[in-house]
Structures are given as C-alpha cells and as structure tokens.
Design a protein around this motif. Structure first.
Motif, PDB file in Angstrom:
ATOM      1  N   ASP A  25     -46.587  31.551 112.104  1.00 28.49           N
ATOM      2  CA  ASP A  25     -47.298  32.400 113.055  1.00 28.49           C
ATOM      3  C   ASP A  25     -48.805  32.222 112.891  1.00 28.49           C
ATOM      4  O   ASP A  25     -49.575  32.458 113.815  1.00 28.49           O
ATOM      5  N   SER A  26     -49.207  31.782 111.698  1.00 32.36           N
ATOM      6  CA  SER A  26     -50.630  31.541 111.434  1.00 32.36           C
ATOM      7  C   SER A  26     -51.193  30.429 112.298  1.00 32.36           C
ATOM      8  O   SER A  26     -52.408  30.302 112.439  1.00 32.36           O
ATOM      9  N   ALA A  30     -51.780  34.440 114.835  1.00 31.64           N
ATOM     10  CA  ALA A  30     -52.461  35.006 113.669  1.00 31.64           C
ATOM     11  C   ALA A  30     -53.578  34.121 113.133  1.00 31.64           C
ATOM     12  O   ALA A  30     -53.963  34.251 111.972  1.00 31.64           O
ATOM     13  N   ILE A  42     -54.145  41.150 115.788  1.00 32.04           N
ATOM     14  CA  ILE A  42     -53.485  40.462 114.678  1.00 32.04           C
ATOM     15  C   ILE A  42     -53.032  41.454 113.622  1.00 32.04           C
ATOM     16  O   ILE A  42     -51.891  41.416 113.144  1.00 32.04           O
ATOM     17  N   GLU A  43     -53.910  42.379 113.257  1.00 33.87           N
ATOM     18  CA  GLU A  43     -53.565  43.356 112.225  1.00 33.87           C
ATOM     19  C   GLU A  43     -52.446  44.285 112.685  1.00 33.87           C
ATOM     20  O   GLU A  43     -51.527  44.602 111.916  1.00 33.87           O
ATOM     21  N   PHE A  46     -49.174  42.200 112.780  1.00 32.23           N
ATOM     22  CA  PHE A  46     -48.778  41.867 111.420  1.00 32.23           C
ATOM     23  C   PHE A  46     -48.125  43.073 110.738  1.00 32.23           C
ATOM     24  O   PHE A  46     -47.064  42.959 110.107  1.00 32.23           O
ATOM     25  N   TRP A  50     -44.073  43.540 109.515  1.00 32.50           N
ATOM     26  CA  TRP A  50     -43.662  43.831 108.149  1.00 32.50           C
ATOM     27  C   TRP A  50     -43.022  45.196 107.991  1.00 32.50           C
ATOM     28  O   TRP A  50     -42.219  45.422 107.073  1.00 32.50           O
ATOM     29  N   ILE A  69     -47.440  35.848 104.498  1.00 26.45           N
ATOM     30  CA  ILE A  69     -47.598  34.827 105.540  1.00 26.45           C
ATOM     31  C   ILE A  69     -47.854  33.472 104.894  1.00 26.45           C
ATOM     32  O   ILE A  69     -48.482  33.384 103.834  1.00 26.45           O
ATOM     33  N   LEU A  86     -55.081  41.877 105.140  1.00 32.42           N
ATOM     34  CA  LEU A  86     -53.729  41.783 105.688  1.00 32.42           C
ATOM     35  C   LEU A  86     -52.671  41.942 104.594  1.00 32.42           C
ATOM     36  O   LEU A  86     -51.616  42.549 104.808  1.00 32.42           O
ATOM     37  N   PHE A  90     -49.602  44.509 104.352  1.00 30.84           N
ATOM     38  CA  PHE A  90     -48.233  44.091 104.017  1.00 30.84           C
ATOM     39  C   PHE A  90     -47.660  44.977 102.914  1.00 30.84           C
ATOM     40  O   PHE A  90     -46.536  45.495 103.020  1.00 30.84           O
TER      41      PHE A  90
END
Length: 246
Positions: A25-26, A30, A42-43, A46, A50, A69, A86, A90
């Motif tokens: 996904d990066s 992301a 993104i945040e 993400f 999770w 990630i 990030l 997580f």
C-alpha cells in the motif's frame, strides 16, 4: 481477510511464526513522498485498517507477529517522523482491539526498512511502552549483485565482506538491546553459483555475530512450490549449518 486468516492459521498450526503486515500500500495510497500527499487521509485510512486487522487477529497465537507496513518510502527526517507517528497509531489500534494483542510481539521499522535510514530516522515512540517489540530491516545489498544487474555476478572480496559487516554493525550499535531480524534478504540464482554460496554463508554468519534472526525472501527463486523441491538442494542444508554456527 478470510484468505489472510486461512494462511496465518496454516502457519501457526505447523508451529511456524507468521508476520502479518500491510504490504505495498506504500506504493499506492500511503506514499507520503508524493507531491500533495494527503497525510490526514493516509493516517485515517491506516488507523482504520489496523483497527480491523487488530480486532480480527486479536486472539491468535503469540506466534503471530504484527507489522505496520512494508518498506514505507522516504528519505528525510520529516518522512521518518511521519512513519514513527503512523507506528504509534498502529500500536494504539491493535492495543485497543484487546485480546492477546497487548502482549503480542510487534515488528517496527525505519524508512524503506533500510538499515542506514533506520539508524538515522527511526525512533520508538512512547505509546504503549510495555508492548514487546522487535526491529526489522531488509537487506538486498549490493543491489547489482543480488539481482544479477548490469552483468555483476561475482561477490566475495574483502571489500564486499567489509560492507556487509559495516552495515550490520552500524545498525546493531544504534540499537544495542533491541531484538532485530532481517525480514527479507536473498541472493538469487542468476549469479555465479559459488558467489551465491559465499554471500549466503557470509550473511548468515555476520547476522549471527550481531544477534540478528533472518528470513529468506523467496518468490520462487529458491524453492519450487509446485514440485516441492529446492532449486539448489544444498541451500537449506547450508542455511541450517550456518544458523547453528557449524
């Protein structure tokens, strides 16, 4: 998610460890290095991912390791700070999910899971300080040899070996009391076979010397899944010998 859980359960049933991550996904939504990257989106995405993964796998065996990630892109302190943020998000989501997650080992990493960038920019946050964790990096160096690029098929000079030793020693010196593992490494069989063996042998020995665990990345170059046979039959034998220090 059903398919991912099925594979995780297969691994655990065979008494293997499994590392579960958000993978490339990066490369898509992301990538914070892109011009105009929407950090808020993104945040938010993400964290939402999770929250769901953490809840789905919260009661799995301790042999399941969660990793935020894979190979998050970036080259600057600003990028490193965002990845660190990030990873705190997580930790927050998997812990809020409950179950076994607060005691589960998690795998954290630096930019690109590169040993040098990790030493430069990674910082363990203060979120959930009691969460057991390990540091992961990937090692595909020297790139031209590892992937048989530009005709480079030989490895094993004193300078070649010194480069591996320096990379590993640099990371270990920055994280002296942290469990570290190489989550991906390989030397594929497009190179000269004796050089492949030399690299295989030296990397494992040097990893052992730095107390790194290792995981060979294999997308079919080493183990032929349809036939159930190793491409180079000596490879697993040599790996086990080096792992136990023979």
């Amino acid at each position: 998610m059903d398919r991912v859980e099925e594979v995780v359960d297969w691994a655990i049933a065979r008494d293997l460890y499994a590392v579960l991550n958000v993978h490339h996904d990066s490369w898509e939504w992301a990538d914070i290095t892109q011009s105009g990257a929407d950090l808020a989106m993104i945040e938010e995405k993400f964290s939402a991912i999770w929250a769901q993964i953490g809840d789905r796998f919260k009661c799995k065996s301790s042999k399941l390791i969660l990793e935020p990630i894979n190979e998050f892109p970036g080259d600057t302190q600003e990028h490193g700070d965002e990845l660190n943020r990030l990873q705190d998000m997580f930790l927050d989501e998997v812990n809020k999910a409950g179950g076994y997650n607060p005691q589960r080992v998690v795998s954290l990493s630096g930019l690109g899971q590169d040993s040098i960038k990790t030493s430069q920019f990674f910082k363990r946050g203060t979120t959930y300080p009691d969460q057991p964790w390990a540091l992961q990096f990937h090692y595909y160096s020297p790139y031209d040899f590892i992937f048989g690029a530009w005709g480079k098929t030989l490895w094993g000079s004193d300078d070649d070996k010194a480069a591996v030793e320096a990379d590993f020693a640099n990371l270990r010196s920055n994280f002296t009391d942290i469990p570290i593992f190489i989550g991906e490494w390989e030397a594929n069989l497009n190179v000269e076979i004796a050089a492949h063996w030399k690299y295989f042998d030296f990397l494992i020995r040097t990893a052992n010397a730095n107390d790194f665990s290792t995981i060979l990345w294999d997308n079919g170059a080493h183990f032929n899944r349809p036939t159930g046979k190793w491409v180079d039959p000596s490879e697993p034998e040599r790996s086990e010998e080096r792992r136990v220090g023979k």
